[in-house]
Design a protein around this motif. Structure first.
Motif, PDB file in Angstrom:
ATOM      1  N   HIS A 269      35.608  43.016  29.846  1.00 14.11           N
ATOM      2  CA  HIS A 269      36.538  41.901  30.263  1.00 14.11           C
ATOM      3  C   HIS A 269      37.799  41.779  29.137  1.00 14.11           C
ATOM      4  O   HIS A 269      38.974  41.488  29.915  1.00 14.11           O
ATOM      5  CB  HIS A 269      35.707  40.578  30.284  1.00 14.11           C
TER       6      HIS A 269
ATOM      7  N   ALA B 257      39.261  44.047  27.878  1.00 14.94           N
ATOM      8  CA  ALA B 257      40.380  44.994  28.105  1.00 14.94           C
ATOM      9  C   ALA B 257      40.956  44.792  29.376  1.00 14.94           C
ATOM     10  O   ALA B 257      42.185  44.946  29.714  1.00 14.94           O
ATOM     11  CB  ALA B 257      39.509  46.652  28.169  1.00 14.94           C
ATOM     12  N   ALA B 258      40.291  44.272  30.433  1.00 13.29           N
ATOM     13  CA  ALA B 258      40.726  44.133  31.885  1.00 13.29           C
ATOM     14  C   ALA B 258      41.705  42.925  31.785  1.00 13.29           C
ATOM     15  O   ALA B 258      42.809  43.135  32.108  1.00 13.29           O
ATOM     16  CB  ALA B 258      39.602  43.743  32.735  1.00 13.29           C
TER      17      ALA B 258
ATOM     18  N   SER C 155      44.703  44.387  30.223  1.00 15.20           N
ATOM     19  CA  SER C 155      45.655  45.332  31.019  1.00 15.20           C
ATOM     20  C   SER C 155      46.464  44.548  31.976  1.00 15.20           C
ATOM     21  O   SER C 155      47.459  44.904  32.491  1.00 15.20           O
ATOM     22  CB  SER C 155      44.421  46.098  31.443  1.00 15.20           C
ATOM     23  N   ASN C 156      45.764  43.589  32.772  1.00 14.29           N
ATOM     24  CA  ASN C 156      46.528  42.879  33.673  1.00 14.29           C
ATOM     25  C   ASN C 156      45.665  41.615  33.851  1.00 14.29           C
ATOM     26  O   ASN C 156      44.554  41.308  34.653  1.00 14.29           O
ATOM     27  CB  ASN C 156      46.664  43.711  35.109  1.00 14.29           C
TER      28      ASN C 156
ATOM     29  N   LYS D 107      46.137  38.934  35.821  1.00 14.01           N
ATOM     30  CA  LYS D 107      46.166  38.744  37.217  1.00 14.01           C
ATOM     31  C   LYS D 107      44.807  39.484  37.839  1.00 14.01           C
ATOM     32  O   LYS D 107      43.994  38.665  38.698  1.00 14.01           O
ATOM     33  CB  LYS D 107      47.449  38.988  37.757  1.00 14.01           C
ATOM     34  N   VAL D 108      45.073  40.842  37.739  1.00 10.23           N
ATOM     35  CA  VAL D 108      43.901  41.408  38.199  1.00 10.23           C
ATOM     36  C   VAL D 108      42.438  40.950  37.786  1.00 10.23           C
ATOM     37  O   VAL D 108      41.496  40.792  38.667  1.00 10.23           O
ATOM     38  CB  VAL D 108      44.202  43.088  37.945  1.00 10.23           C
ATOM     39  N   ALA D 109      42.261  40.589  36.427  1.00 11.12           N
ATOM     40  CA  ALA D 109      41.114  40.223  36.029  1.00 11.12           C
ATOM     41  C   ALA D 109      40.580  38.789  36.616  1.00 11.12           C
ATOM     42  O   ALA D 109      39.507  38.572  36.786  1.00 11.12           O
ATOM     43  CB  ALA D 109      40.977  40.014  34.659  1.00 11.12           C
ATOM     44  N   ARG D 110      41.673  37.884  36.813  1.00 13.57           N
ATOM     45  CA  ARG D 110      41.602  36.770  37.489  1.00 13.57           C
ATOM     46  C   ARG D 110      41.048  36.846  38.795  1.00 13.57           C
ATOM     47  O   ARG D 110      40.110  36.085  39.505  1.00 13.57           O
ATOM     48  CB  ARG D 110      42.676  35.740  37.508  1.00 13.57           C
ATOM     49  N   TYR D 111      41.653  37.598  39.596  1.00 10.67           N
ATOM     50  CA  TYR D 111      41.180  37.872  40.981  1.00 10.67           C
ATOM     51  C   TYR D 111      39.877  38.776  41.198  1.00 10.67           C
ATOM     52  O   TYR D 111      39.202  38.769  42.135  1.00 10.67           O
ATOM     53  CB  TYR D 111      42.351  38.803  41.716  1.00 10.67           C
ATOM     54  N   SER D 112      39.382  39.157  39.855  1.00 12.67           N
ATOM     55  CA  SER D 112      38.117  39.960  40.104  1.00 12.67           C
ATOM     56  C   SER D 112      37.175  38.943  39.510  1.00 12.67           C
ATOM     57  O   SER D 112      35.941  39.485  38.947  1.00 12.67           O
ATOM     58  CB  SER D 112      38.238  41.087  39.207  1.00 12.67           C
ATOM     59  N   SER D 113      37.129  37.704  39.731  1.00 10.85           N
ATOM     60  CA  SER D 113      36.308  36.536  39.214  1.00 10.85           C
ATOM     61  C   SER D 113      35.817  36.706  37.784  1.00 10.85           C
ATOM     62  O   SER D 113      34.772  36.579  37.422  1.00 10.85           O
ATOM     63  CB  SER D 113      35.317  36.474  40.080  1.00 10.85           C
ATOM     64  N   VAL D 114      36.977  37.209  36.878  1.00 10.47           N
ATOM     65  CA  VAL D 114      36.502  37.119  35.543  1.00 10.47           C
ATOM     66  C   VAL D 114      36.926  35.858  34.913  1.00 10.47           C
ATOM     67  O   VAL D 114      37.843  35.126  35.315  1.00 10.47           O
ATOM     68  CB  VAL D 114      37.145  38.332  34.753  1.00 10.47           C
ATOM     69  N   HIS D 115      36.217  35.288  34.261  1.00 12.22           N
ATOM     70  CA  HIS D 115      36.635  33.898  33.273  1.00 12.22           C
ATOM     71  C   HIS D 115      37.647  33.930  32.601  1.00 12.22           C
ATOM     72  O   HIS D 115      37.213  34.080  31.214  1.00 12.22           O
ATOM     73  CB  HIS D 115      35.632  33.211  33.044  1.00 12.22           C
TER      74      HIS D 115
END
Lengths: 334, 501
Positions: free
Chosen positions: A207, A209-210, A213-214, A216-224
């Protein structure tokens, strides 16, 4: 596209040796070879343990810093945070020893306080960055100044020293050890292994690294996202606390110059190790190599009269710049 | 017929050992719109980049005004009046619209910048493009279609002789597309040679004078537009007959699964309500900027909102993405590169990101991740040249398939898909459509948001149309027509079944 290339990930991973991956290791080996050629004592037991023990403080902090930077953050406050926590710890232990005597309990309480203070300081940085949305660079520049000035004020411009009784009781934590290894080296090694596993094999590391890396992508991938970022600063604060616990028994004192420029050395070690300063990719083993490279350089200069030790900073600077240049994407710019 | 301004003669291009263009002949004539079409990976981008000086050919010649020429770089090519508008915008986000339009060739008075002249010129260009973007606004604050217009204004300001447009309408609504076409026609009448690419064959038919089809790096056919039909073009692109593009619609159940009532997002959505049934494909139409995406993101917990969202009878808390996913509702973003995928990471890391906790705790089980990737590659027919490659190096269609696989990994009951086929070729489109139909047939419920009318009409049995942040109306069954959607989307009638309070 062949079926072979799809099915055989092992082969794909062990593809051509990439200088960007093993570069730091190669540099470390070269440095060791130069050291052996210049001074036969370089690889002696006493020199090696000396170098390792001295690099342990920066090393422990740099491990925490690797996570912060991988997640796209930065913390400039760790050096003065270390000084401040060390000052608090010494004052508290001196105060407790008045009523409780020079006992192990006092030292244990001091350790708990140091870890707690580091944790709290990291939490304050993290919460202000994630909730109040302050740029990490600016915020930690601010807390860096605050902690530095607080320790100067607490020490009244001078030095805070641990009482001599406590000092001799506590000193084995730096000078003692088992199997010929001193405690700071053991703790550094254990934390490095743990850090590498967390970075590479847990959801938290992935998480980080994600997010770097980006985000917004992390947030849209339901990462807290905010929770993970906060956790990186808290972990860094905790690692500062651990470093302080190992550092105080060394000299038994803290002053306005304690931990000066540690933050830059830690960040430099992280970057030399191959973690991207803008985040998105980090590796703890690289950070360990980076720490060793930096401390070997200064050790080498001290052991040989080839180059003046006063040029230590210059040579470290060149190494940092070289590391970044070598790791830059060598492919064509789009 | 006039002589070509710019032409390729027997041009091949190899990347390493792989040849991607095989002897292409291609000519751009003054006063002609020449469409270049083909599936993703057919070599369109490579051809355009060679024409615009971003890539050099391996063999063959580039001919400018009848004479062979060696391009040395895109700067030189721009000075020759050959301008390329990229699909991915080349705009400096923090600079204002006028600063972007004149970037690199600022107007000066003596040694000082002539701000007023640049602002006035930009305002003229933007009003010619019927855009309301204020020249003084930073580009980061304008919408995606407006950014496209800024790119076009930039090209217009440069006195282009040859204009190369890479899918300019991919992010535009039909109305904005019309505005763009009027400008293209105006430029054509002024004698500019225009290269135009698009995945929308209807548009090609509408705007182009000549069309060339590329397939696997080979020029398959090149005709005057009047000599070919859309079907001919599609067949030439794919190399086989395309049966009906849209799969049959399945019957929806009567049981409501998602009930959205009076959802508002400050400034963009007002009191929107809709109901989705089990096994249904519901379309959401409307112009870009009508609040469609914002409504979907609010439902999925990606934006703060007011109002209630009930999933299977249970309320979903606002602003909780992870919780929505756990409850069985997921959202597939329209912004594949900005919000969907980590472009520099591998397929595996992208695929499992939303659901890492299910792949082993505390340590991630690499084998299970690899197995999941194997399944995704097979189920979604993702073409992967090398398994460890960065996702950014995949073609658009394969990226979209990976994003679908990633979004569906949690086995959701409700899937909201925003622009399911943006920027992907017709073969992949059909696969995506079939997938959506399969999901619905399997009892899942889908919301499809799209700017492409045929897509809404072809997929959805019911369409909710939004206008200016409100639900303007709803169409069902035979009432789902282009005309009906457009009327509602333009705010021309407030009838239909009025869902909003």
């Amino acid at each position: 596209m062949s079926a072979e290339s799809i099915s055989n990930t092992g082969a794909a991973r062990a593809r051509k040796v990439d200088l960007r991956v093993i570069g730091p290791l190669v540099a470390l080996v070269v440095l060791i070879l130069i050291g052996v050629m210049l001074n036969p004592n370089f690889l002696s037991y006493s020199n090696v343990t000396n170098v390792l023990a001295r690099s342990a403080f920066i090393g422990i902090i740099a491990i925490g810093m690797t996570f912060v930077i991988t997640a796209g953050g930065l913390d400039l406050s760790v050096g003065s945070m270390a000084a401040f926590v060390a000052g608090l710890m010494i004052m508290a232990m001196n105060w407790l020893s008045v009523s409780m005597g020079d006992s192990v309990v006092v030292i244990l309480l001091g350790i708990v306080l140091a870890l707690g203070a580091g944790l709290a300081a990291g939490f304050i940085n993290g919460i202000l960055i994630t909730r109040a949305g302050i740029e990490a660079f600016i915020l930690t520049l601010g807390t860096m100044g605050i902690y530095r000035s607080l320790i100067t004020w607490l020490a009244d411009g001078g030095t805070l020293s641990l009482g001599s009784g406590l000092s001799s009781l506590y000193s084995p934590v730096y000078y003692g050890g088992i199997l010929g290894l001193s405690w700071p080296i053991i703790v550094f090694a254990l934390l490095a292994i743990l850090g590498e596993i967390v970075m590479r094999h847990t959801a938290f590391g992935r998480h980080c690294a994600a997010i770097g890396s980006n985000e917004k992508v992390a947030r849209y991938s339901s990462v807290h996202v905010q929770r993970v970022k906060l956790a990186t600063y808290v972990l860094l604060g905790l690692s500062v606390g651990i470093a302080v616990v190992m550092y105080v028994p060394r000299l038994g004192s803290a002053s306005a110059t304690t931990g000066l420029l540690w933050e830059l050395e830690a960040i430099a070690a992280v970057i030399i190790g191959g973690t991207l300063l803008k985040g998105g990719f980090g590796r703890v083993w690289g950070t360990v190599v980076g720490v060793l490279i930096l401390s070997l350089i200064s050790n080498l200069l001290n052991l040989t009269d080839f180059v003046s030790p006063y040029l230590n900073g210059a040579i470290q600077g060149v190494v940092i710049i070289l590391a970044v240049v070598l790791q830059r994407n060598s492919g064509p710019a789009r | 017929m006039s002589e070509p301004i710019l032409a390729l003669k027997g041009v091949t291009k190899s990347f390493g050992p792989i040849e991607v263009l095989h002897g292409v002949d291609f000519a751009l004539r003054p006063g002609e719109v020449h469409a270049l079409i083909g599936e993703n990976g057919a070599g369109k981008s490579t051809t355009m980049k060679i024409l615009a000086g971003y890539l050099s050919q391996t063999r063959g010649e580039i001919i400018l005004d009848g004479k062979p020429i060696e391009f040395t770089g895109s700067d030189q090519v721009e000075d020759l009046g050959i301008i390329m508008i990229h699909q991915e915008f080349n705009l400096a986000e923090h600079l204002s619209v006028d600063q972007n339009v004149f970037l690199g060739r600022e107007l000066k008075r003596g040694w000082r910048l002539d701000h007023r002249a640049m602002r006035t010129r930009t305002a003229e260009l933007m009003s010619r493009l019927e855009s309301r973007a204020d020249p003084a606004t930073p580009v980061s604050e304008i919408s995606v279609p407006e950014k496209q217009m800024v790119e076009i204004a930039k090209a217009l300001s440069r006195q282009a002789r040859v204009l190369i447009m890479d899918e300019p309408t991919a992010v535009l609504t039909e109305r904005e597309t019309e505005v763009l076409f009027r400008q293209v026609e105006r430029l054509r009448d002024e004698g500019v040679a225009i290269l135009y690419t698009s995945h929308k064959l209807g548009e090609v038919k509408r705007i182009a004078d000549r069309v060339t089809v590329l397939r696997d790096g080979i020029m398959v056919r090149s005709d005057l537009i009047d000599d070919v039909t859309e079907d001919d073009m599609a067949t030439a692109m794919v190399g086989r007959e395309l049966s009906d593009l849209y799969p049959p619609k399945s019957d929806r159940g009567a049981e409501p699964i998602l009930e959205v009532s009076n959802v508002s997002v400050r400034g963009v959505v007002e009191n929107a309500s809709l109901t989705l049934h089990r096994g249904e494909v519901l379309g959401i139409g409307g112009l870009v900027g009508s609040g469609r995406t914002e409504l979907a993101e609010a439902i999925a917990g990606l934006r703060p909102r007011t109002g209630t969202v009930m999933l299977k009878g249970q309320p979903l808390a606002a602003g909780q993405v992870a919780q929505a996913m756990k409850a069985g509702l997921v959202y597939l973003t329209e912004d594949r590169k900005g919000a969907g995928l980590l472009l520099e990471k591998s397929l595996r890391e992208n695929l499992t990101l939303p659901l890492l906790k299910d792949f082993g705790r505390p340590l991630i089980d690499r084998k299970r991740e690899e197995a999941a990737l194997d399944r995704a590659i097979e189920d979604f027919a993702i073409k992967v040249p090398a398994r460890n490659m960065a996702v950014g190096d995949l073609s658009g269609g394969n990226q979209q398939k990976l994003l679908l696989a990633k979004t569906l990994l949690s086995d959701p009951d409700v899937v909201i898909i925003d622009e399911p086929t943006r920027g992907i070729d017709i073969g992949t489109k059909q696969q995506v459509y079939n997938l959506i139909a399969d999901l619905a047939a399997g009892g899942r419920s889908i919301i499809v948001i799209s700017s492409e009318m045929p897509e809404l009409i072809g997929l959805a049995s019911r369409v909710v149309v939004m206008h200016a942040g409100r639900v303007a109306g709803e169409l069902a069954g035979d009432a789902v027509t282009e005309n009906g959607i457009v009327r509602l989307a333009m705010g021309m009638e407030q009838s239909g079944k009025e869902n909003a309070a």
